[in-house]
Structures are given as structure tokens and as C-alpha cells.
Design an enzyme around this catalytic site. Structure first.
Site, PDB file in Angstrom:
ATOM      1  N   GLU A 111       0.813  -1.227   0.000  1.00 11.12           N
ATOM      2  CA  GLU A 111       0.000   0.000   0.000  1.00 11.12           C
ATOM      3  C   GLU A 111       0.842   1.271   0.000  1.00 11.12           C
ATOM      4  O   GLU A 111       0.423   2.295  -0.518  1.00 11.12           O
ATOM      5  CB  GLU A 111      -0.959   0.015   1.196  1.00 11.12           C
ATOM      6  CG  GLU A 111      -2.114  -0.983   1.091  1.00 11.12           C
ATOM      7  CD  GLU A 111      -1.791  -2.354   1.647  1.00 11.12           C
ATOM      8  OE1 GLU A 111      -0.601  -2.615   1.958  1.00 11.12           O
ATOM      9  OE2 GLU A 111      -2.717  -3.178   1.785  1.00 11.12           O
ATOM     10  N   PHE A 170     -11.772  -7.020  14.167  1.00 11.41           N
ATOM     11  CA  PHE A 170     -10.712  -7.489  13.284  1.00 11.41           C
ATOM     12  C   PHE A 170     -10.350  -6.395  12.278  1.00 11.41           C
ATOM     13  O   PHE A 170     -11.215  -5.843  11.616  1.00 11.41           O
ATOM     14  CB  PHE A 170     -11.161  -8.757  12.551  1.00 11.41           C
ATOM     15  CG  PHE A 170     -10.129  -9.259  11.579  1.00 11.41           C
ATOM     16  CD1 PHE A 170      -8.877  -9.683  12.023  1.00 11.41           C
ATOM     17  CD2 PHE A 170     -10.392  -9.289  10.223  1.00 11.41           C
ATOM     18  CE1 PHE A 170      -7.915 -10.119  11.131  1.00 11.41           C
ATOM     19  CE2 PHE A 170      -9.438  -9.731   9.315  1.00 11.41           C
ATOM     20  CZ  PHE A 170      -8.196 -10.151   9.779  1.00 11.41           C
ATOM     21  N   GLN A 171      -9.086  -6.089  12.179  1.00 10.84           N
ATOM     22  CA  GLN A 171      -8.555  -5.061  11.285  1.00 10.84           C
ATOM     23  C   GLN A 171      -9.150  -3.677  11.528  1.00 10.84           C
ATOM     24  O   GLN A 171      -9.339  -2.905  10.604  1.00 10.84           O
ATOM     25  CB  GLN A 171      -8.709  -5.483   9.814  1.00 10.84           C
ATOM     26  CG  GLN A 171      -7.885  -6.732   9.518  1.00 10.84           C
ATOM     27  CD  GLN A 171      -7.700  -7.013   8.052  1.00 10.84           C
ATOM     28  OE1 GLN A 171      -8.567  -6.708   7.244  1.00 10.84           O
ATOM     29  NE2 GLN A 171      -6.571  -7.624   7.703  1.00 10.84           N
ATOM     30  N   LYS A 174     -17.570  -0.201   6.566  1.00  9.42           N
ATOM     31  CA  LYS A 174     -18.052  -1.157   5.576  1.00  9.42           C
ATOM     32  C   LYS A 174     -19.564  -1.070   5.362  1.00  9.42           C
ATOM     33  O   LYS A 174     -20.062  -1.225   4.254  1.00  9.42           O
ATOM     34  CB  LYS A 174     -17.659  -2.575   5.994  1.00  9.42           C
ATOM     35  CG  LYS A 174     -17.892  -3.595   4.895  1.00  9.42           C
ATOM     36  CD  LYS A 174     -17.226  -4.928   5.155  1.00  9.42           C
ATOM     37  CE  LYS A 174     -17.441  -5.844   3.956  1.00  9.42           C
ATOM     38  NZ  LYS A 174     -16.905  -7.186   4.176  1.00  9.42           N
ATOM     39  N   MET A 193      24.686   8.333   1.850  1.00 10.64           N
ATOM     40  CA  MET A 193      24.498   9.608   2.530  1.00 10.64           C
ATOM     41  C   MET A 193      24.784   9.474   4.023  1.00 10.64           C
ATOM     42  O   MET A 193      25.372  10.360   4.649  1.00 10.64           O
ATOM     43  CB  MET A 193      23.079  10.123   2.286  1.00 10.64           C
ATOM     44  CG  MET A 193      22.847  11.531   2.783  1.00 10.64           C
ATOM     45  SD  MET A 193      24.026  12.700   2.085  1.00 10.64           S
ATOM     46  CE  MET A 193      23.048  13.403   0.772  1.00 10.64           C
TER      47      MET A 193
HETATM   48  C1  LIG Z   1      12.748   5.358   4.976  1.00  7.27           C
HETATM   49  C2  LIG Z   1      14.052   5.995   5.297  1.00  7.27           C
HETATM   50  N1  LIG Z   1      14.882   5.430   6.212  1.00  7.27           N
HETATM   51  C3  LIG Z   1      16.072   6.005   6.497  1.00  7.27           C
HETATM   52  C4  LIG Z   1      16.463   7.166   5.892  1.00  7.27           C
HETATM   53  C5  LIG Z   1      17.804   7.804   6.225  1.00  7.27           C
HETATM   54  N2  LIG Z   1      18.665   7.815   5.042  1.00  7.27           N
HETATM   55  C6  LIG Z   1      18.818   8.896   4.248  1.00  7.27           C
HETATM   56  S1  LIG Z   1      19.801   8.624   2.937  1.00  7.27           S
HETATM   57  C7  LIG Z   1      20.087   7.035   3.399  1.00  7.27           C
HETATM   58  C8  LIG Z   1      20.960   6.138   2.581  1.00  7.27           C
HETATM   59  C9  LIG Z   1      20.375   5.814   1.267  1.00  7.27           C
HETATM   60  O1  LIG Z   1      21.145   4.820   0.664  1.00  7.27           O
HETATM   61  P1  LIG Z   1      21.063   4.553  -0.895  1.00  7.27           P
HETATM   62  O2  LIG Z   1      19.652   4.420  -1.305  1.00  7.27           O
HETATM   63  O3  LIG Z   1      21.975   3.422  -1.242  1.00  7.27           O
HETATM   64  O4  LIG Z   1      21.561   5.925  -1.519  1.00  7.27           O
HETATM   65  P2  LIG Z   1      23.043   6.564  -1.533  1.00  7.27           P
HETATM   66  O5  LIG Z   1      23.082   7.609  -0.473  1.00  7.27           O
HETATM   67  O6  LIG Z   1      24.035   5.476  -1.292  1.00  7.27           O
HETATM   68  O7  LIG Z   1      23.155   7.163  -2.889  1.00  7.27           O
HETATM   69  C10 LIG Z   1      19.413   6.743   4.587  1.00  7.27           C
HETATM   70  C11 LIG Z   1      19.474   5.450   5.284  1.00  7.27           C
HETATM   71  C12 LIG Z   1      15.548   7.730   4.973  1.00  7.27           C
HETATM   72  N3  LIG Z   1      15.798   8.882   4.352  1.00  7.27           N
HETATM   73  N4  LIG Z   1      14.374   7.122   4.675  1.00  7.27           N
END
Ligand SMILES: Cc1ncc(C[n+]2csc(CCOP(=O)(O)OP(=O)(O)O)c2C)c(N)n1
Ligand SMILES: [Mg+2]
Lengths: 572, 163
Positions: free
Chosen positions: A51, A113-114, A163, A480
Site C-alpha cells: 500500500e 478485526f482489522q 463497511k 548519505m
Molecule cells: C525510509 C528511510 N529510512 C532512512 C532514511 C535515512 N537515510 C537517508 S539517505 C540514506 C541512505 C540511502 O542509501 P542509498 O539508497 O543506497 O543511496 P546513496 O546515499 O548510497 O546514494 C538513509 C538510510 C531515509 N531517508 N528514509
């Protein structure tokens, strides 16, 4: 008058609202609605695999078309799975309506439920939410939901539908309301004339002006007006990450985007300006850096449809509440009428200074003959797609590189989760775009971390034939996060490595798509050309890029706008 | 600074939770909160007292106005206004205390509304300072239970908050 069940009224209302697509996933509480969907063919339903992806798809559709997206899910887990998507849309003011099944009204409160209190759960991340209390209300509730979602400052609206509101055996007279009137909701339709006049006078008297535009220009469909005003004045313009494409990036008046990873010249010009005209942006912390050090010499004119965005973090000297297109139109007329003209000498000195900044850094990175640089992948894609692709991005370094090195000349083509920064957004958002833009190139720029957050949607792509191109900038790390650890935690890479990555090529093939791996520099361009030539295929392009690259420029934490790292070793 | 914000709200289920949710979500203070239907049954009147810098108060009023169910609002503290709060207090009242309490209640223009051999229940209306003053005057030692309604307010003179 026709007699229809609640479920049929719901679907009829969607038809009458002009809805083309619903993204969703069925379940118990929504089954009457799904049955009504089955018995018609005007509204098309796209079955996702999770979803959250349905919401991002609706979101991608909305960002690319400017029209509200629509989601349909069941109660409980179906509804709670939408929350991340809804919060993503909320932070970026994206219009959408999320229809959620609910247990029968007679069961509410009994831990049925749900059963989940979706009105309560969604409250902090929606523009508004509504529940249906009588089946007869359905057309009105639907009309209201779309009206609220798409007017004023747009945003997601949740509709909770018990529902028993949709049972097939009770029928009611159907009439779709022509108009909605809400005594407590009247978004501004024009700005205050006196304030606009004042703003124009200030604008024409400025010596070091800059226009700072945001996502509001794109949401408010005001790119043309903005471009006209900026060209008329000959002033420099920068925009936010959300505003990318609101003004042509290849135009010489455009300084690139600003803020944490913005260009050197944008951040310098902001800091040294004497007048900032902010159009549909919100002085977000990723733009301003430390607010107390923000642009010390600048007076600020702020145009926004949402009064609460004005003087929230940075005080405006001239606040203007109104739709950006209408306000800009009035400003253009006033500039035209006015006898005052910008001080040519001051302006040329200002441009000279800006050109020096631009020459000092511009956008540059250190190339390497051995390894593929993520930036060069984006530059190559930009060239090969003539700068005309839709680019949906995930979140991380790859997102910043895509935003920096793909030059968007048109609005609605850069699709990213700016406010919430939701990993997993990219693929479903790209799918939402591709569905309605089958002839356009749609790229999903992602990382090996992000793509795995909604990878199951490769299956949806197969079912509906959505040949997006997935550009996986594979740096074998949560890049990042790793960059921050390099900069702030003495390179202690706590949990930022992705070990045991899947074989993305085989994975793509398992879902019935094509996988291409690129790990040699000389293969980059020819292979990307081949990929783009496969028009009707989803191609997963797994590109092994420099594992050690950082995103620059990067503002120094708690500094002013002009305090930046320009590379691993240069700090200004 | 302390502010009294008075809100006309659609009298609908869930509307109140949106207002309360906004305050906690954005880290705003609620000191008191009162809400009841008005003479127009489609509207509730809600009064909230809060504290914050001018900037925070401006955001509070703007954010409240953004809620779809908020029809109108006014910051009563911006002009002359009347502020009232109702308090019911149970006081230990035996022996000579009884006369003493009676006198204090009279001075504060309150009423003793229930009596037992050892307890007086006192009703008092006024602004919040007056209610605080009463508690101080009778001394917290004798106070058994306090219930305060929270502040209601209305502008002085001809100004009205209506549709
Ligand atoms: C749902 C979610 N969880 C954690 C983060 C924190 N976060 C920001 S960038 C990142 C790394 C992303 O890794 P990747 O997709 O391999 O991209 P890269 O930076 O290596 O290009 C994380 C964990 C986020 N933005 N969103
Ligand atoms: Mg990565």
C-alpha cells in the site's frame, strides 16, 4: 433519480470527479467498493504490491500532472501501510485523496478485526480527514475531499469509509454536488494590492536582489509568470530542491538550487543579497542553515498561499498571502507600468560578483579515469535524454547528484521526496508518472539501499507494462549516512554498509524485466544508449559507482548560508 | 506572554482532537482549555490559554486557522476583555475554621454551595489570579479538592465573535 448503493455512489462520484486512476490494494473492509469497481470500466485500478507504493504512485502522478492522485485501501494494516506515503505527500503539499475501508460503524471501538483508528492515526500528516457517517453523504464527502486536497495549499485528504456505508443492499438517490461550500475554508484567491505594490517598489530599488523560488511555483502552476518576471528584471534566480524546473536550469540567470547541497553561487548570492523575493518557498532548515545567521543584509518579500509559512522561521518584511500565479501576474503588470527601473550599474556589479562566484566553483567534481563517478552518470543521462526526461528519485547521495547534474528546464519533471526524504519513493513515483506519460522517458534514479524499500513493485510494472528505466547508482553503501559518518563521526561506518546485496540483474529478470550491469567506465555511455533504446522494456541498470564519493557543496552545520565544504578538503 | 485565544469551531466529532493534536504536535503550550456548544448548535466555542513569544503566538493562531474546522478565532488578549474561570473547592471546615472560611468566601464573593459537619464546598468565579488568591487566603493545608473549569473569555464592548 438513480438509486445506487454506497459503493456504487462512491465509484460514480470518482467518475464525476474526473478520476482516471486509482492505485490500491483490496481487503475485507473495502470489498463492496472493489465489487463496484469491477462492474464499471471508467475508473482504472492499478494493483500495487504494497500500500505504501500505491500512495507514492498517486503522488508521482500528482506531481507530474498537477492533478490529485487517488488511493484505495482496506482498513487496519492496509490503511496503516499508507501512512509513510501520506506523510511524504503532506510534507511536499501534494494533492491526493486516500480512501480507506473501515470496519462497520456498529463495530467501531470494539477492537474488531482489522480495526485501526485511521482518522486518529493520520491526523498529524493530512491536510484534513473525513469519515462517512451515512451512505447518502458519500457524493458530498468525495467532492469535499478533492476540493480540500487540491485547493489552497494542496495536501493529502483521508476518507474513512465503514463497511456498512457501502453495502450493496441499501440504495440511495445519487446526485453529485455541483459546488462545495465550506464556511470555514476559504483559501486566498489574490494577494493584497498594497503589499504587492510595496514589494514591486522594493524589488525595483534593490541593488543586490535575488529571487528564491520553491515548490509552490510548481504546485501553483506559475512557472511561466515567474520566468517572465525574472527575465523582465534581469535578476538572478535560485530555487529550492522542490522548485527544480520552475525556471529553466540552463538559463544564465539561473544560479542552480540553494541550501545544504546547493551551488556555491546560489548560497553566496543569497547571503550577500540586499533583497530576497521568496516565491512559494518556506525557508526550510535545509535551505537557511542557522536562522540567526541567515542573510544578514537582506530584506525579505515572501509570497505564499499559506499564511502559516510566512514568518515561521524567517521574518518577512513584506508578507503577501495569495496564489503565486495571480500575485506574480500583478507584479509583472506593475513592473511594466512603473517608471522606476533597476539601477543598471548596481545590477551589473552584482552580476559581475555572481559570475566570479560561479567561476570559482560552479558545479564541479573530481573525475577519475578508473571509476565511474555518480555525477558523470547523471550528466550522461541528461545528455542522452536531451534534458527532457521525467526523473523520479529516491533519497540519498544519488538524489542530490541527480538534482545537481540533471538540468531541468521544465516544471513537473523532477519528482522527489523533498520534505520527508522517504527512501522507497522513487520507483512507485516513477510508475505513477509512466502510466500517464507512456511516450516520455521516465527514469528512476536510486541507490541500492532505497530501491530495496519498494522493490516488490517490479511485479506491478510487469502487470501494467510500465517500462521505466531504473538507474541504480550502486555505491554498495547507505552513501548519505556514510558521508555524515565520514564528516562527523571519524568515519565510523555504523550500519551504513549493505552487505550481501542481491544480484539485481537476476532479480530484474526474475520479475520478467531486463537487467544491465555497468562497472567499467568505457561502457557507461554505450550501454546507457542501449538501455534507452529499449523503449518498451523496464531496464534495471545496476551501475557500480565510486564508493567513496561525497556530495558537495555541503553547508557547514550551524553556519550561515555561505559556510560550505566544496570538497573533502576545501572549506569556505 | 499569556494569551487567551477564543475559537469558533464546527461542532463535529474529531474537531476538538485536531485542535489538541496541533498543540502537542507543534510543541505549543496549553494551560487551560474549555469547550462547549454555542447557541448555534453547529458551532462550539473553544477557549485556550497559552503562553509563548509573539512569534509562537502568531504561529498558533495561523496554524489554528489552517484547521479546516476552525471557522473563526480571536486573540482576546489583544484587546480589552473579560476573563472568567469557575472553581469548586472542598475545604476542611471544623470548629472556628467554619466562620473564618465563611468570611474569606464573602470577601472573594464566592458561595458555599454544600455543607457537611466537617466540609464546605465553595463555588468561586473570577479571573485565574483571583482563584489563585482565594486558595492562598484559605491556605492549602485545608484544601481537600479543587476543580477548575479553565478560562472562558469574551471581548469587552461591542465587539463580538460570530459568523
Ligand atoms: C525510509 C528511510 N529510512 C532512512 C532514511 C535515512 N537515510 C537517508 S539517505 C540514506 C541512505 C540511502 O542509501 P542509498 O539508497 O543506497 O543511496 P546513496 O546515499 O548510497 O546514494 C538513509 C538510510 C531515509 N531517508 N528514509
Ligand atoms: Mg547506496
Amino acid at each position: 433519480m438513480e438509486l445506487l448503493s454506497g459503493a456504487d455512489m462512491l465509484i460514480r462520484s470518482l467518475q464525476d470527479e474526473g478520476i482516471e486512476y486509482i492505485y490500491g490494494y483490496p481487503g475485507g473492509a473495502a470489498l463492496h467498493i472493489y465489487d463496484a469497481l469491477f462492474r464499471q470500466d471508467k475508473v482504472k485500478h492499478i494493483l500495487v504490491r504494497h500500500e505504501q507504493a500505491a500512495v507514492h504512485m498517486a503522488d508521482g502522478y500528482a506531481r507530474a500532472t498537477g492533478k490529485p492522485g487517488t488511493v484505495l485501501v482496506t482498513s487496519g494494516p492496509g490503511a496503516t501501510n499508507t501512512i509513510t506515503g501520506i506523510a511524504t505527500a503532506f510534507m511536499d503539499s501534494i494533492p491526493m485523496v486516500v480512501l480507506c475501508g473501515q470496519v462497520a460503524s456498529t463495530l467501531i471501538g470494539e477492537d474488531a478485526f482489522q480495526e485501526t483508528d485511521m482518522i486518529g492515526v493520520s491526523r498529524p500528516v493530512v491536510k484534513h480527514n473525513l469519515s462517512v457517517r451515512h451512505p447518502e453523504e458519500i457524493p458530498e464527502v468525495i467532492r469535499k475531499a478533492y476540493y480540500i486536497a487540491s485547493t489552497g495549499r494542496p495536501g493529502p485528504v483521508v476518507v474513512d469509509i465503514p463497511k456498512d456505508m457501502t453495502t450493496p443492499n441499501e440504495r440511495f438517490e445519487y446526485a453529485f454536488p455541483k459546488k462545495v461550500k465550506l464556511r470555514s475554508y476559504n483559501p486566498a484567491i489574490r494577494g493584497h494590492a498594497g503589499q504587492i505594490k510595496k514589494a514591486v517598489d522594493m524589488l525595483l530599488a534593490a541593488r543586490r536582489p535575488i529571487i528564491y523560488a520553491g515548490g509552490g511555483v510548481i504546485l501553483g502552476k506559475a512557472s511561466d509568470q515567474l520566468t517572465e518576471l525574472v527575465r523582465m528584471l534581469g535578476y538572478p534566480i535560485t530555487n529550492t530542491l522542490m522548485g527544480i524546473g520552475c525556471y529553466p536550469a540552463t538559463d544564465k540567470q539561473h544560479l542552480g538550487w540553494l541550501g545544504m547541497h546547493g551551488t556555491y553561487e546560489s548560497n553566496m548570492a543569497m547571503h550577500h543579497s540586499d533583497l530576497i523575493l521568496c516565491v512559494g518557498a518556506r525557508f526550510d532548515d535545509r535551505v537557511t542553515n542557522a536562522t540567526e545567521k541567515f542573510c544578514p543584509g537582506a530584506r525579505i518579500v515572501h509570497i505564499d498561499i499559506d499564511p502559516a509559512s510566512i514568518s515561521k522561521t524567517i521574518d518577512a518584511d513584506v508578507p503577501i498571502v495569495g496564489p503565486v500565479d495571480a500575485v506574480l501576474k500583478e507584479m509583472i503588470a506593475l513592473v511594466r507600468e512603473s517608471k522606476a527601473r533597476p539601477d543598471a550599474e548596481a545590477l551589473s556589479a552584482w552580476w559581475k560578483q555572481i559570475e566570479e562566484w560561479r567561476a570559482f566553483h560552479g558545479m564541479r567534481y573530481e573525475n577519475n579515469p578508473e571509476v565511474i563517478k555518480p555525477q558523470e552518470v547523471i550528466e550522461t543521462l541528461w545528455r542522452l535524454t536531451n534534458g527532457d526526461a521525467f526523473v523520479a528519485s529516491d533519497v540519498g547521495q544519488h538524489q542530490m547528484f541527480a538534482a545537481q547534474y540533471y538540468k531541468f528546464d521544465k516544471p513537473n519533471r523532477w519528482i522527489n521526496s523533498g520534505g520527508l526524504g522517504t527512501m522507497g519513493f522513487g520507483l512507485p513515483a516513477a510508475m505513477g508518472v509512466k502510466l500517464t506519460h507512456p511516450d516520455d522517458e521516465v527514469l528512476c534514479v536510486t541507490g541500492e539501499g532505497s530501491i530495496q524499500m519498494n522493490i516488490q513493485e517490479l511485479s506491478t510494472c510487469k502487470q501494467y507494462n510500465l517500462p521505466v528505466k531504473i538507474i541504480n547508482l550502486n555505491n554498495q553503501a547507505l552513501g548519505m549516512v556514510k558521508q555524515w559518518q565520514d564528516m562527523n563521526y571519524e568515519s565510523r561506518h555504523s550500519q551504513s554498509y549493505m552487505e550481501s546485496l542481491p544480484d539485481f540483474i537476476k532479480l530484474a529478470e526474475a520479475y520478467g524485466h531486463v537487467g544491465v550491469r555497468i562497472d567499467r567506465k568505457e561502457d557507461l555511455e554505450p550501454k546507457l544508449k542501449e538501455v534507452l533504446a529499449m523503449k518498451d522494456k523496464l531496464v534495471f541498470v545496476d551501475i557500480y559507482v565510486d564508493r567513496f564519493e561525497h556530495v558537495y557543496p555541503m553547508q557547514v552545520a550551524r553556519g550561515s548560508m555561505k559556510d560550505m565544504w566544496l570538497s573533502k578538503t576545501e572549506r569556505v | 506572554m499569556r494569551r487567551i485565544i477564543s475559537v469558533l469551531l464546527e461542532n463535529e466529532p474529531g474537531a476538538l482532537s485536531r485542535v489538541v493534536g496541533l498543540f502537542s504536535q507543534r510543541n505549543y503550550n496549553i494551560e487551560t482549555l474549555t469547550v462547549a456548544p454555542t447557541e448555534d448548535s453547529t458551532l462550539s466555542r473553544l477557549t485556550v490559554t497559552t503562553t509563548g513569544s509573539d512569534k509562537v503566538i502568531e504561529q498558533i493562531t495561523k496554524q489554528l486557522n489552517k484547521l479546516i474546522e476552525v471557522v473563526k478565532l480571536v486573540d482576546l488578549t489583544e484587546g480589552a476583555h473579560i476573563e472568567r474561570e469557575l472553581m469548586l473547592v472542598k475545604l476542611k471546615a471544623t470548629g472556628s475554621q467554619r466562620a473564618e472560611i465563611k468570611r474569606t468566601v464573602d470577601i472573594f464573593r464566592g458561595q458555599i454551595v454544600d455543607v457537611t459537619s466537617s466540609v464546605y464546598t465553595v463555588q468561586l468565579a473570577g479571573d485565574s489570579d483571583k482563584l489563585d488568591g482565594f486558595i492562598q487566603a484559605v491556605g492549602t493545608a485545608g484544601v481537600l479538592e479543587v476543580v477548575r473549569s479553565g478560562v472562558s473569555g469574551i471581548a469587552r464592548g461591542e465587539k463580538v465573535l460570530s459568523l
